[in-house]
Structures are given as structure tokens and as C-alpha cells.
Write a protein that holds these residues in place. Structure first.
Motif, mmCIF file in Angstrom:
data_model
loop_
_atom_site.group_PDB
_atom_site.id
_atom_site.type_symbol
_atom_site.label_atom_id
_atom_site.label_comp_id
_atom_site.label_asym_id
_atom_site.label_seq_id
_atom_site.Cartn_x
_atom_site.Cartn_y
_atom_site.Cartn_z
ATOM 1 N N CYS A 53 32.522 10.526 40.778
ATOM 2 C CA CYS A 53 33.430 11.200 41.695
ATOM 3 C C CYS A 53 34.508 12.009 40.965
ATOM 4 N N ARG A 55 36.947 11.005 38.852
ATOM 5 C CA ARG A 55 38.220 10.388 38.535
ATOM 6 C C ARG A 55 38.402 10.290 37.015
ATOM 7 N N ALA A 75 38.011 16.215 40.519
ATOM 8 C CA ALA A 75 37.737 15.186 41.520
ATOM 9 C C ALA A 75 37.898 15.702 42.950
ATOM 10 N N HIS A 76 38.994 16.406 43.238
ATOM 11 C CA HIS A 76 39.220 16.783 44.635
ATOM 12 C C HIS A 76 38.137 17.699 45.175
ATOM 13 N N ILE A 79 35.154 15.438 46.032
ATOM 14 C CA ILE A 79 35.438 14.722 47.271
ATOM 15 C C ILE A 79 35.207 15.663 48.452
ATOM 16 N N ALA A 80 35.674 16.883 48.284
ATOM 17 C CA ALA A 80 35.525 17.858 49.365
ATOM 18 C C ALA A 80 34.054 18.161 49.638
ATOM 19 N N TYR A 85 35.577 7.719 47.556
ATOM 20 C CA TYR A 85 35.680 6.617 46.615
ATOM 21 C C TYR A 85 36.737 5.637 47.103
ATOM 22 N N THR A 86 36.382 4.366 47.192
ATOM 23 C CA THR A 86 37.413 3.371 47.495
ATOM 24 C C THR A 86 37.665 2.550 46.245
ATOM 25 N N LEU A 104 45.516 10.673 56.633
ATOM 26 C CA LEU A 104 45.395 11.509 55.436
ATOM 27 C C LEU A 104 43.939 11.654 55.013
ATOM 28 N N ALA A 105 43.148 10.609 55.262
ATOM 29 C CA ALA A 105 41.732 10.696 54.925
ATOM 30 C C ALA A 105 41.000 11.591 55.918
ATOM 31 N N GLN A 107 42.414 14.059 58.105
ATOM 32 C CA GLN A 107 42.929 15.405 58.399
ATOM 33 C C GLN A 107 42.416 16.488 57.449
ATOM 34 N N ARG A 108 41.807 16.088 56.324
ATOM 35 C CA ARG A 108 41.333 17.125 55.409
ATOM 36 C C ARG A 108 40.156 17.891 55.997
ATOM 37 N N MET A 152 39.885 4.198 54.757
ATOM 38 C CA MET A 152 40.189 5.520 54.193
ATOM 39 C C MET A 152 38.933 6.175 53.637
ATOM 40 N N GLN A 156 36.788 9.707 55.935
ATOM 41 C CA GLN A 156 36.393 11.012 55.386
ATOM 42 C C GLN A 156 34.995 11.416 55.830
#
Ligand SMILES: Nc1ncnc2c1ncn2[C@@H]1O[C@H](COP(=O)(O)OP(=O)(O)O)[C@@H](O)[C@H]1O
Ligand SMILES: [Mg+2]
Lengths: 238, 311
Positions: A53, A55, A75-76, A79-80, A85-86, A104-105, A107-108, A152, A156
Motif C-alpha cells: 500500500c 506506507r 501511498a495516497h 489508496i485512491a 489499509y488498517t 474521513l474515510a 468523504q474522499r 475506517m 473507503q
């Protein structure tokens, strides 16, 4: 089985100074499968998924997600693209409320206010935190923070959900709920699960990858892994 | 209308009404406080909401002030475009400083912003032929007119300060309630987690620096216009510390806190200097007591004690 590959790695490695935490790992995860990643403490499981992912950057090797080389993507961006990832070590926004954390998870990838709220509520219900939506995340009991961490990830609506020892610290009844939850999640998402509880692994995994000293020592169905000698040796130290 | 919006509109309305009842002296103080509160609100976007502690915000205030002042004085630009030039100067400076300083974090970030600000101060001295160095320069009353209004007159000055204050107060309220604003708070709370939720942390931080610097530039430009003076002292270290103090006092990460902190500090100095020559001692003691007993500032403490809805 001509399954479509969602994520694959090619000779992925990671060094920490002189220590090779992950060595030449090549694996292939198919769309829709639940893959368990097991191995003793320090085997390199967290390091491996962290390279998937983004990180942690890989020392060498390649990560391919949906046919696209994402090895150098930050990373971002990964994710997008649909990974979530938890964290093994609970990492929530302690000062914010439970629902703000999940928001926050969510609204992206969702724009409308009402849809966000609905999705947040639904996600909290799914993990059983519905009644705690307004509580401050840092005040929750440890097990509930673990569930929030999972929420979270779910919020997503990822294509690939990576769970790093999610049941650590959960009670038996919470673990039962967790198994049911992941079954329902796996209808829509691919799941990569790092897990120590062997009952959870056997109940959920389509396929198991065993890591030891940074290397894959076995891979197969739960039945195959149960019968595998190398795995027995790694776990029993014999 | 939510309680939060109501509260902030109420403050704006009260400040408008006060204009008609305040004695001349307090009228003048409040105009100054409102402009300085804009400076503090700008600072708060970065410090209070994003968790970025800058020790160089005097540079943005000064960029706005000098951008406006030099445009009027040296190049005969009329007031309104000069004011906008001041804001543009602060915007550009914030963009450049942001891109460079955000390569660092924590203490290094504090030092880098401090150094940038000191460089601007030295540049102002160095180009003394244009900037008049240490002395600075006054803006004649004849220059401070717009559309037949005399901005040097107390009533119009108050209205202008109030107008800018209201726009920035409602603007920051809208920002922190927006999706982007919530991401800033997330970065402040847990940067790693925010990144792993798929947000571009660097971009959001840069946005915070630019918004913050631009607002502070607007405060500097307005201060120059309304009080008729442009001076190098506004680019020095104390003017980087003041907004930090005001924000801490009023409550970092609250929309109304910067105004409350600025108001409190102005009147604390005002009242204590009327009582004793050692007024800085009184101020110092008061600040120490406040940080000991209300570490989250005045409004932050209210939020902790029951006003959870306070944005
Ligand atoms: N940041 C780090 N720096 C140095 N060594 C590390 C770091 N993170 C992990 N390691 C080492 O890498 C190995 C694998 O760790 P990890 O991936 O956390 O294992 P697991 O998740 O399987 O328990 C361990 O020997 C661990 O000590
Ligand atoms: Mg681990």
C-alpha cells in the motif's frame, strides 16, 4: 481456475540496514478472494503489506495493482486507486468522534453530504459501533478502537482491504462477529488478512500464504497448509 | 441555521452595533483589534487547524503591508488595486515559502519559517532607498480615500476593519466546516493515518500555508491602509510571536478564538499599563496563569466544558 489478478508482486524485498525483513516475495492475489497471510512474529508480514500500500517503499521488486505498476506511486495515490489499509497498531483520530473518524474515510470518494452521512451510519452499524457514533474515539475501549479501525477500512469501499491483525484484542463474541463481517465484505472486495488466530484464518481464507524470515515457505488452500510440514516446523520450531 | 453559524453571525452583528455606542477611544482600539484578529485568524488556519507551527508569520503581514504601501507610494497605484497587490504579494510569498519550508517538519519547520521572515526584514532594510528602511513611511490621508470615503476617518475605518473581519471570520468558518478543512484537522491529529486514508498530505499542508499567508497579508495591507503607516518593525520577530500568543490565548483550532485572544491581550495591556509602569510583568503573569489553568485557551476550554459544537 482462470481468476483475474488484482494484485501481484514480483521479487519484492525490503532491507532494514543489514536485516532483510522481506526477501524476494512474489505473490498473486485474485479478484474476490480472501487471502490470509500468516507467519510467526517478526516474519515480515507488516513490512510486506506496507510495501503493497506504499506506507513503506520497497528496496527492490515490483508491485502491480489491477495491471498497473504502482511500485513508485506514493501511498495516497495507491489508496485512491482502491486499496485500504488498517493498522496493526491502532491508529485512529483520538480527539475526533467515532463518526468523524469514519467520515474521513468516506468523504474522499463521496461528494454529497447526505450520502456521506448515510454511508458513515451504515459502516458503523456493520461493525457494531452504531451506538457509539458520537463518542470521542480516544475514549473507546481497546477492542472498540480496533473495530473503528476496521470501519475506517470498510468506509473507503476498497477493492482490496488489507487488515493487519484485526482481531488482536477482540473478545470471542466480537471475533465471531468479525468473521461474519469479513464474509459479507468479501462478496464485494478482495481481502488480504494478516491473522494469528488460526480458527479465523481457517474460517475465512480461500488461500493462505505463509511467511517465515521474510520468505514465502508455503502457499495453498487451508487444507494444504494444515498438512504442510514446513509450516508445522516454522510454527512449532521443531 | 446551526448554533455555530448563529454564534459567529451574532459576534459580527454585535461588533457592528458597538460601532454606534462605543466611546471614541475604545472605538479606535476595536478597529485595530479586528484587523489584528484577521492576522490571528490567518495564523490559526495553519497552527490551530493544521498543526503547523510557524515562527515567521510577520513576513506575510509585512508582505501584504509593503506590497500595498509600495504600490501606492512608489508607483502611484490607486488604493483598491494596491490593496489587492498586497494580498497577491503575500499569496506568492506563502506559495514559495510553503513549497520550500514544507520539506521540513517540527522544529526545523519553525526555524526555516523564522529564517525566511528574518530574510524579508533584512531585505526591507537593504532596499532602504525604496522602503525607507527602519523608519518606514506614512501613507498620506489623501491617498487613503476610496469612492469618496475617507478611510482615515474613525467611522469608515471601523467599518472597513469590520468588513474584512467579517469576511475572514465567515471564510474560516466555512473552510473548517468543509471537507478540505476536516482533512486539515485530520493531518493535525494523525498525519500518517490521513495519508493512509488516501489524502495528499503535502498538498493540503501547502493549501493551509497559502490560505494562512494570504489572510495574514490581507491583515497587513489593511493595517497599512487604515492606520497610514508602513514600517519594518511589522516584519520583525515580535510580529511573528503575537499571532501565536493571541491564538493560544483565545483557543487554537477554534474559529472565534483568535479574535477573543487578540481582544483579551489588547485590553490586558491597555488596562495594566494604566495601572503600573511594570505592566509587562502583569501581562506576563496573566499569560502564565492562563496557560497553566486554561491550556487550550479561552474558547478551547469552553469547548472542552460543554460547548462541544464550537467549530
Ligand atoms: N522500521 C523498522 N526498522 C528496523 N527494523 C524493522 C522495522 N520494522 C520492522 N523491522 C524488523 O523487520 C522484521 C519484520 O517485522 P514485521 O514486518 O513487523 O513482522 P511481522 O508483522 O510479521 O510481525 C522484524 O525483524 C522487525 O524487527
Ligand atoms: Mg506485524
Amino acid at each position: 481456475m482462470a481468476a483475474v489478478s488484482l494484485l501481484s508482486t514480483h521479487a519484492l524485498s525490503r532491507n532494514y540496514g543489514g536485516l532483510q525483513a522481506v526477501k524476494n516475495v512474489s505473490l498473486d492475489i485474485s479478484q474476490g478472494e480472501v487471502r490470509a497471510l500468516i507467519g510467526p512474529n517478526g516474519a515480515g508480514k507488516t513490512t510486506l503489506v506496507s510495501m503493497l500500500c506504499g506506507r513503506i517503499p520497497a528496496t527492490s521488486g515490483q508491485v502491480v495493482f489491477e495491471g498497473r505498476d504502482v511500485t513508485t506511486l506514493p501511498a495516497h495515490r495507491r489508496i485512491a486507486l482502491g486499496m485500504a489499509y488498517t493498522f496493526q497498531i491502532t491508529s485512529v483520530f483520538a480527539e475526533l468522534s467515532v463518526s468523524e473518524n469514519v467520515e474521513l474515510a468516506v468523504q474522499r470518494h463521496i461528494a454529497e453530504r447526505q450520502k456521506i452521512t448515510a454511508q458513515v451510519d451504515r459502516t458503523l452499524e456493520r461493525v457494531g459501533l452504531g451506538r457509539m457514533a458520537d463518542r470521542t474515539a480516544g475514549d473507546l475501549a481497546y477492542g472498540h478502537q480496533r473495530l473503528l479501525e476496521i470501519a475506517m477500512g470498510l468506509g473507503q469501499t476498497p477493492k482490496l482491504l488489507i487488515l493487519d491483525e484485526p482481531t488482536q484484542g477482540l473478545s470471542d463474541s466480537e471475533i465471531e462477529d468479525f468473521v461474519a463481517l469479513i464474509r459479507s465484505v468479501s462478496e464485494k472486495s478482495t481481502v488480504l488478512l494478516i491473522e494469528h488466530n488460526i480458527n479465523v484464518v481457517m474460517a475465512l481464507a480461500d488461500k493462505i500464504t505463509v511467511l517465515n524470515f521474510g520468505e514465502i515457505i508455503a502457499e495453498g488452500t487451508p487444507g494444504e497448509i494444515r498438512a504442510n510440514e514446513a509450516v508445522q516446523t516454522a510454527y512449532l520450531g521443531g | 441555521m446551526s448554533r455555530a453559524v448563529g454564534l459567529h453571525l451574532g459576534v459580527i452583528a454585535a461588533l457592528l452595533a458597538l460601532q454606534f455606542v462605543l466611546p471614541a477611544y475604545h472605538h479606535g482600539v476595536l478597529a485595530r483589534v479586528m484587523v489584528m484578529a484577521v492576522f490571528a485568524m490567518g495564523y490559526n488556519v495553519m497552527f490551530g487547524y493544521t498543526g503547523l507551527l510557524s515562527l515567521g508569520h510577520a513576513m506575510f503581514f509585512a508582505a501584504g503591508m509593503y506590497g500595498m504601501g509600495l504600490a501606492m507610494k512608489q508607483w502611484d497605484v490607486p488604493l483598491v488595486p494596491a490593496f489587492l497587490l498586497g494580498i497577491a504579494a503575500a499569496f506568492l510569498l506563502a506559495l514559495v515559502v510553503g513549497v520550500l519550508a514544507l520539506r521540513t517538519a517540527g522544529v526545523a519547520f519553525m526555524i526555516v519559517t523564522l529564517m525566511f521572515s528574518q530574510s524579508l526584514f533584512l531585505a526591507i532594510l537593504h532596499f532602504g532607498a525604496i522602503t525607507r528602511g527602519d523608519e518606514g513611511f506614512a501613507l498620506a490621508r489623501s491617498l487613503r480615500q476610496v469612492a469618496g470615503l475617507d478611510l482615515a476617518a474613525p467611522a469608515t475605518r471601523y467599518f472597513a476593519a469590520w468588513g474584512l473581519f467579517s469576511v475572514v471570520l465567515l471564510g474560516t468558518l466555512a473552510l473548517v466546516r468543509s471537507r478540505r478543512g476536516r482533512v486539515l484537522v485530520a493531518i493535525r491529529e494523525n498525519e500518517e493515518r490521513t495519508r493512509m486514508l488516501g489524502y495528499d498530505v503535502w498538498r493540503h499542508k501547502l493549501m493551509a500555508v497559502v490560505v494562512s499567508g494570504t489572510i495574514c497579508g490581507a491583515a497587513g495591507a489593511a493595517y497599512g491602509v487604515l492606520f497610514g503607516y508602513v514600517g519594518a518593525s511589522f516584519s520583525q520577530v515580535p510580529y511573528s510571536i503575537f499571532p501565536l500568543l493571541w491564538v493560544l490565548l483565545g483557543g487554537a483550532g477554534t474559529v472565534i478564538g483568535p479574535f477573543v485572544g487578540t481582544l483579551f491581550m489588547f485590553y490586558l495591556i491597555d488596562l495594566s499599563s494604566g495601572l503600573t509602569d511594570a505592566y509587562m510583568l502583569v501581562v506576563g503573569v496573566a499569560l502564565v496563569l492562563l496557560t497553566l489553568f486554561l491550556p487550550r485557551g479561552l474558547m478551547g476550554s469552553l469547548r472542552d466544558r460543554g460547548m462541544k459544537w464550537l467549530p
